[in-house]
Design a protein around this motif. Sequence first.
Motif, PDB file in Angstrom:
ATOM      1  N   SER A 125       0.908  -1.127   0.034  1.00 39.82           N
ATOM      2  CA  SER A 125      -0.217  -0.152   0.034  1.00 39.82           C
ATOM      3  C   SER A 125       0.729   1.255  -0.078  1.00 39.82           C
ATOM      4  O   SER A 125       0.641   2.151  -0.583  1.00 39.82           O
ATOM      5  CB  SER A 125      -0.902  -0.054   1.129  1.00 39.82           C
ATOM      6  N   LEU A 126       2.261   1.173   0.454  1.00 40.67           N
ATOM      7  CA  LEU A 126       3.009   2.459   0.763  1.00 40.67           C
ATOM      8  C   LEU A 126       3.502   2.392  -0.808  1.00 40.67           C
ATOM      9  O   LEU A 126       3.756   3.557  -1.303  1.00 40.67           O
ATOM     10  CB  LEU A 126       4.112   2.165   1.526  1.00 40.67           C
ATOM     11  N   VAL A 127       3.923   1.391  -1.439  1.00 39.28           N
ATOM     12  CA  VAL A 127       4.391   1.294  -2.952  1.00 39.28           C
ATOM     13  C   VAL A 127       3.181   1.996  -3.901  1.00 39.28           C
ATOM     14  O   VAL A 127       3.491   2.905  -4.510  1.00 39.28           O
ATOM     15  CB  VAL A 127       4.877  -0.004  -3.494  1.00 39.28           C
ATOM     16  N   MET A 128       2.224   1.588  -3.659  1.00 39.53           N
ATOM     17  CA  MET A 128       0.979   1.837  -4.600  1.00 39.53           C
ATOM     18  C   MET A 128       0.248   3.103  -4.110  1.00 39.53           C
ATOM     19  O   MET A 128      -0.562   3.721  -4.855  1.00 39.53           O
ATOM     20  CB  MET A 128       0.050   0.872  -4.719  1.00 39.53           C
ATOM     21  N   ARG A 129       0.542   3.859  -2.899  1.00 36.86           N
ATOM     22  CA  ARG A 129       0.294   5.323  -2.455  1.00 36.86           C
ATOM     23  C   ARG A 129      -1.331   5.167  -2.161  1.00 36.86           C
ATOM     24  O   ARG A 129      -1.902   6.089  -2.361  1.00 36.86           O
ATOM     25  CB  ARG A 129       0.576   6.162  -3.250  1.00 36.86           C
ATOM     26  N   ARG A 130      -1.520   4.080  -1.415  1.00 34.78           N
ATOM     27  CA  ARG A 130      -3.042   3.713  -0.949  1.00 34.78           C
ATOM     28  C   ARG A 130      -2.850   3.781   0.554  1.00 34.78           C
ATOM     29  O   ARG A 130      -3.968   3.263   0.971  1.00 34.78           O
ATOM     30  CB  ARG A 130      -3.650   2.788  -1.774  1.00 34.78           C
ATOM     31  N   ASP A 131      -1.847   3.872   1.347  1.00 38.22           N
ATOM     32  CA  ASP A 131      -1.667   3.853   2.658  1.00 38.22           C
ATOM     33  C   ASP A 131      -2.767   4.482   3.515  1.00 38.22           C
ATOM     34  O   ASP A 131      -3.325   4.162   4.469  1.00 38.22           O
ATOM     35  CB  ASP A 131      -0.264   4.066   3.151  1.00 38.22           C
ATOM     36  N   ALA A 132      -2.977   5.875   3.016  1.00 37.30           N
ATOM     37  CA  ALA A 132      -3.834   6.803   3.505  1.00 37.30           C
ATOM     38  C   ALA A 132      -5.559   6.179   3.510  1.00 37.30           C
ATOM     39  O   ALA A 132      -6.315   6.422   4.347  1.00 37.30           O
ATOM     40  CB  ALA A 132      -4.048   8.180   3.108  1.00 37.30           C
ATOM     41  N   SER A 133      -5.779   5.457   2.657  1.00 34.28           N
ATOM     42  CA  SER A 133      -7.193   5.015   2.483  1.00 34.28           C
ATOM     43  C   SER A 133      -7.325   3.755   2.996  1.00 34.28           C
ATOM     44  O   SER A 133      -8.546   3.259   2.936  1.00 34.28           O
ATOM     45  CB  SER A 133      -7.411   5.037   1.067  1.00 34.28           C
ATOM     46  N   MET A 134      -6.461   2.877   3.473  1.00 34.67           N
ATOM     47  CA  MET A 134      -6.549   1.605   3.867  1.00 34.67           C
ATOM     48  C   MET A 134      -6.154   1.517   5.256  1.00 34.67           C
ATOM     49  O   MET A 134      -5.362   2.051   5.746  1.00 34.67           O
ATOM     50  CB  MET A 134      -5.481   0.604   3.200  1.00 34.67           C
ATOM     51  N   GLY A 135      -6.914   0.570   6.082  1.00 34.56           N
ATOM     52  CA  GLY A 135      -6.860   0.340   7.433  1.00 34.56           C
ATOM     53  C   GLY A 135      -5.685  -0.622   7.710  1.00 34.56           C
ATOM     54  O   GLY A 135      -5.406  -1.539   6.641  1.00 34.56           O
ATOM     55  N   ILE A 136      -5.514  -1.195   8.791  1.00 33.94           N
ATOM     56  CA  ILE A 136      -4.597  -2.325   9.206  1.00 33.94           C
ATOM     57  C   ILE A 136      -5.662  -3.583   8.912  1.00 33.94           C
ATOM     58  O   ILE A 136      -4.735  -4.442   8.325  1.00 33.94           O
ATOM     59  CB  ILE A 136      -4.171  -2.368  10.624  1.00 33.94           C
ATOM     60  N   PHE A 137      -6.715  -3.612   8.926  1.00 37.53           N
ATOM     61  CA  PHE A 137      -7.525  -4.759   8.745  1.00 37.53           C
ATOM     62  C   PHE A 137      -7.062  -5.091   7.126  1.00 37.53           C
ATOM     63  O   PHE A 137      -7.126  -6.305   6.496  1.00 37.53           O
ATOM     64  CB  PHE A 137      -9.076  -5.052   9.086  1.00 37.53           C
ATOM     65  N   MET A 138      -7.567  -3.978   6.177  1.00 44.72           N
ATOM     66  CA  MET A 138      -7.368  -4.149   4.859  1.00 44.72           C
ATOM     67  C   MET A 138      -6.056  -4.489   4.418  1.00 44.72           C
ATOM     68  O   MET A 138      -5.591  -5.170   3.125  1.00 44.72           O
ATOM     69  CB  MET A 138      -7.726  -2.977   4.017  1.00 44.72           C
ATOM     70  N   ASN A 139      -5.042  -3.815   5.095  1.00 42.55           N
ATOM     71  CA  ASN A 139      -3.479  -4.190   4.882  1.00 42.55           C
ATOM     72  C   ASN A 139      -3.198  -5.733   4.869  1.00 42.55           C
ATOM     73  O   ASN A 139      -2.481  -6.454   4.121  1.00 42.55           O
ATOM     74  CB  ASN A 139      -2.477  -3.406   5.630  1.00 42.55           C
ATOM     75  N   VAL A 140      -3.968  -6.446   6.147  1.00 42.69           N
ATOM     76  CA  VAL A 140      -3.768  -7.957   6.393  1.00 42.69           C
ATOM     77  C   VAL A 140      -4.453  -8.612   5.429  1.00 42.69           C
ATOM     78  O   VAL A 140      -3.795  -9.595   4.443  1.00 42.69           O
ATOM     79  CB  VAL A 140      -4.206  -8.175   7.555  1.00 42.69           C
ATOM     80  N   VAL A 141      -5.579  -8.187   4.823  1.00 43.30           N
ATOM     81  CA  VAL A 141      -6.326  -8.894   3.771  1.00 43.30           C
ATOM     82  C   VAL A 141      -5.685  -8.914   2.381  1.00 43.30           C
ATOM     83  O   VAL A 141      -5.656  -9.893   1.772  1.00 43.30           O
ATOM     84  CB  VAL A 141      -8.009  -8.215   3.479  1.00 43.30           C
ATOM     85  N   VAL A 142      -5.239  -7.536   2.136  1.00 41.07           N
ATOM     86  CA  VAL A 142      -4.279  -7.425   0.696  1.00 41.07           C
ATOM     87  C   VAL A 142      -3.205  -8.405   0.700  1.00 41.07           C
ATOM     88  O   VAL A 142      -3.012  -8.969  -0.248  1.00 41.07           O
ATOM     89  CB  VAL A 142      -4.007  -6.003   0.508  1.00 41.07           C
ATOM     90  N   GLY A 143      -2.673  -8.314   2.003  1.00 39.18           N
ATOM     91  CA  GLY A 143      -1.112  -8.903   2.022  1.00 39.18           C
ATOM     92  C   GLY A 143      -1.498 -10.679   1.833  1.00 39.18           C
ATOM     93  O   GLY A 143      -0.748 -11.229   1.249  1.00 39.18           O
ATOM     94  N   ILE A 144      -2.551 -11.007   2.688  1.00 40.42           N
ATOM     95  CA  ILE A 144      -2.703 -12.509   2.729  1.00 40.42           C
ATOM     96  C   ILE A 144      -3.085 -12.950   1.182  1.00 40.42           C
ATOM     97  O   ILE A 144      -2.517 -13.890   0.500  1.00 40.42           O
ATOM     98  CB  ILE A 144      -3.861 -12.937   3.473  1.00 40.42           C
ATOM     99  N   VAL A 145      -4.253 -12.343   0.613  1.00 41.98           N
ATOM    100  CA  VAL A 145      -4.786 -12.489  -0.848  1.00 41.98           C
ATOM    101  C   VAL A 145      -3.757 -12.378  -1.642  1.00 41.98           C
ATOM    102  O   VAL A 145      -3.488 -13.100  -2.670  1.00 41.98           O
ATOM    103  CB  VAL A 145      -5.981 -11.700  -0.957  1.00 41.98           C
ATOM    104  N   GLY A 146      -2.867 -11.188  -1.666  1.00 44.21           N
ATOM    105  CA  GLY A 146      -1.829 -11.011  -2.526  1.00 44.21           C
ATOM    106  C   GLY A 146      -0.833 -12.251  -2.736  1.00 44.21           C
ATOM    107  O   GLY A 146      -0.214 -12.449  -3.554  1.00 44.21           O
TER     108      GLY A 146
END
Length: 88
Positions: free
Chosen positions: A18-39
């Motif tokens: 999310s930092l690389v794609m510049r979406r960190d401000a719009s995502m919370g910790i739960f979505m980071n975990v979900v995106v990381g696991i699905v990714g």
Amino acid sequence: MEWIVAIIVGGVAGWLASLVMRRDASMGIFMNVVVGIVGALLGNAFIAPLLGFGGSIQSFNAAGFVIAILGAIVLLAIANLIQRGRVR
């Protein structure tokens, strides 16, 4: 124990993507975990065979972590295409 490692590694991979794609401000910790696991799942299914190596986020290793980050970046790029019609 493996699921705890998968959640932690997935969260870090999703956060870095999310930092690389510049979406960190719009995502919370739960979505980071979900995106990381699905990714990581998508990365191990599609990217790892192309690169010739694989890994798992259930047992931490560098190859699995890199694949998880790449898969999460691809997942966020697809989400950007769907939401905005372009990749940032």
